[in-house]
Design a protein around this motif. Structure first.
Motif, short mmCIF file in Angstrom:
data_model
loop_
_atom_site.label_atom_id
_atom_site.label_comp_id
_atom_site.label_asym_id
_atom_site.label_seq_id
_atom_site.Cartn_x
_atom_site.Cartn_y
_atom_site.Cartn_z
N LYS A 112 0.82 -1.21 0.00
CA LYS A 112 0.00 0.00 0.00
C LYS A 112 0.86 1.26 0.00
O LYS A 112 0.57 2.24 -0.70
N SER A 140 -6.75 3.83 2.75
CA SER A 140 -6.01 2.95 3.65
C SER A 140 -6.50 3.08 5.09
O SER A 140 -6.62 2.10 5.82
N SER A 143 -15.47 7.99 -2.08
CA SER A 143 -14.58 7.58 -3.16
C SER A 143 -14.94 8.29 -4.47
O SER A 143 -14.06 8.76 -5.20
N HIS A 154 -7.89 3.81 -12.12
CA HIS A 154 -6.48 4.00 -11.76
C HIS A 154 -5.55 3.46 -12.86
O HIS A 154 -4.49 4.03 -13.11
N ARG A 185 -2.84 11.46 -3.33
CA ARG A 185 -2.33 11.07 -2.01
C ARG A 185 -3.46 11.07 -0.97
O ARG A 185 -3.58 10.15 -0.16
N HIS A 236 -6.62 10.69 -1.50
CA HIS A 236 -7.54 9.60 -1.82
C HIS A 236 -7.01 8.26 -1.31
O HIS A 236 -7.72 7.52 -0.63
N LEU A 237 -5.77 7.95 -1.64
CA LEU A 237 -5.23 6.64 -1.27
C LEU A 237 -4.96 6.54 0.22
O LEU A 237 -5.14 5.47 0.82
N THR A 238 -4.56 7.63 0.84
CA THR A 238 -4.32 7.62 2.29
C THR A 238 -5.64 7.45 3.03
O THR A 238 -5.74 6.68 4.00
N GLU A 268 1.65 5.80 -7.45
CA GLU A 268 0.55 6.48 -8.14
C GLU A 268 0.66 8.00 -8.01
O GLU A 268 0.20 8.74 -8.90
N ARG A 323 2.22 1.68 -3.39
CA ARG A 323 1.20 2.16 -4.33
C ARG A 323 1.02 3.67 -4.22
O ARG A 323 0.90 4.36 -5.24
N VAL A 324 0.97 4.20 -2.99
CA VAL A 324 0.82 5.65 -2.82
C VAL A 324 1.98 6.38 -3.49
O VAL A 324 1.78 7.35 -4.24
N HIS A 331 -8.84 -4.69 -1.12
CA HIS A 331 -9.39 -3.42 -1.56
C HIS A 331 -10.91 -3.40 -1.46
O HIS A 331 -11.51 -2.36 -1.19
#
Length: 246
Positions: free
Chosen positions: A108, A229, A198, A158, A222, A224-226, A115, A111-112, A185
């Motif tokens: 994860k 998680s 989302s 993505h 950042r 969004h993905l944080t 991406e 990925r951050v 996910h």
């Protein structure tokens, strides 16, 4: 004198020698994807080795993704692509994720980082067609709302951003990461309220890409993905608490 210079000369396995010869054969004969290799018996005569050495070398070539072996047919040269290369270690990657939960957190984090860099590049290259594709995917997410269909459109969203970089290594790696995380996910977006968050975040990312603003696009990705998680961690803790009560 160093160890390499002073060390004994080691014998190589016959199959290793055959492997090198077969790779050279593919190169020198300029064999293309779909072309057949010579039959086993011909290779045995050509290289002066037995069938086991030929078959072991063939299996190594197949593991490398250089040839395809089908029962009852001669081996055929495979197309070498970045996606095929990454797929070669797919099983190993899944084993690592199953074996140690900490590796999921590492993935994860990767990925951050990955991406965030890709979306910066995508922001400098985004076309009207790209933006239209991303907005269509968000609309499809809105329509599906729950479960596998939502996740599939999310992953495609993505992956499309990765494709916008124009770098096939980025595209293949991004798809691999998404598929490795898919089982985990789903828990991020499969409970009430997370879908709306989302979708809003996806709209924000696309707006930044449409403005060709790398800094804003990176921050939006950042965030969004944080956030995703953190929701996953909260959901996992909630499920663990429910299990303990049962």
């Amino acid at each position: 004198m160093n160890d390499i210079a002073a060390g004994p000369i080691r014998r190589r396995k016959l199959s290793d020698e055959v492997l090198e010869r077969l790779l050279a054969l593919i190169r020198t004969q300029k064999l293309q994807p779909g072309d057949q290799l010579p039959p086993e018996r011909e290779l045995m005569t050509l290289y002066g080795v037995g069938r086991p050495a030929i078959r072991e070398a063939m299996q190594q070539l197949a593991s490398m993704g250089r040839i395809t072996i089908n029962h009852g047919e001669r081996a055929r040269v495979s197309e070498v692509t970045v996606a095929a290369m990454i797929s070669q270690f797919d099983t190993t990657a899944r084993f690592l994720l199953d074996d140690d939960a900490e590796n999921i957190d590492h993935l994860k984090q990767a990925r951050v980082f990955f991406e965030a860099g890709m979306v910066r590049m995508a922001a400098t290259r985004a076309t009207a067609e790209d933006i239209a594709t991303l907005r269509r995917l968000i609309d499809e997410m809105q329509q599906s709302r729950h479960g596998d269909a939502f996740i599939e459109r999310d992953m495609e969203f993505h992956s499309t951003i990765a494709d916008m970089t124009g770098n096939p290594i980025f595209s293949a790696t991004a798809r691999a990461m998404l598929h490795w995380l898919k089982d985990y996910h789903l828990g991020i977006v499969s409970f009430r309220g997370a879908e709306d968050v989302s979708l809003r975040e996806h709209h924000q990312i696309v707006d930044c890409l449409a403005d060709n603003d790398p800094d804003a696009a990176e921050q939006a990705m950042r965030d969004h993905l944080t956030r995703a998680s953190e929701l996953y961690r909260q959901r996992a803790a909630s499920l663990e608490e429910e299990d303990s009560r049962d």
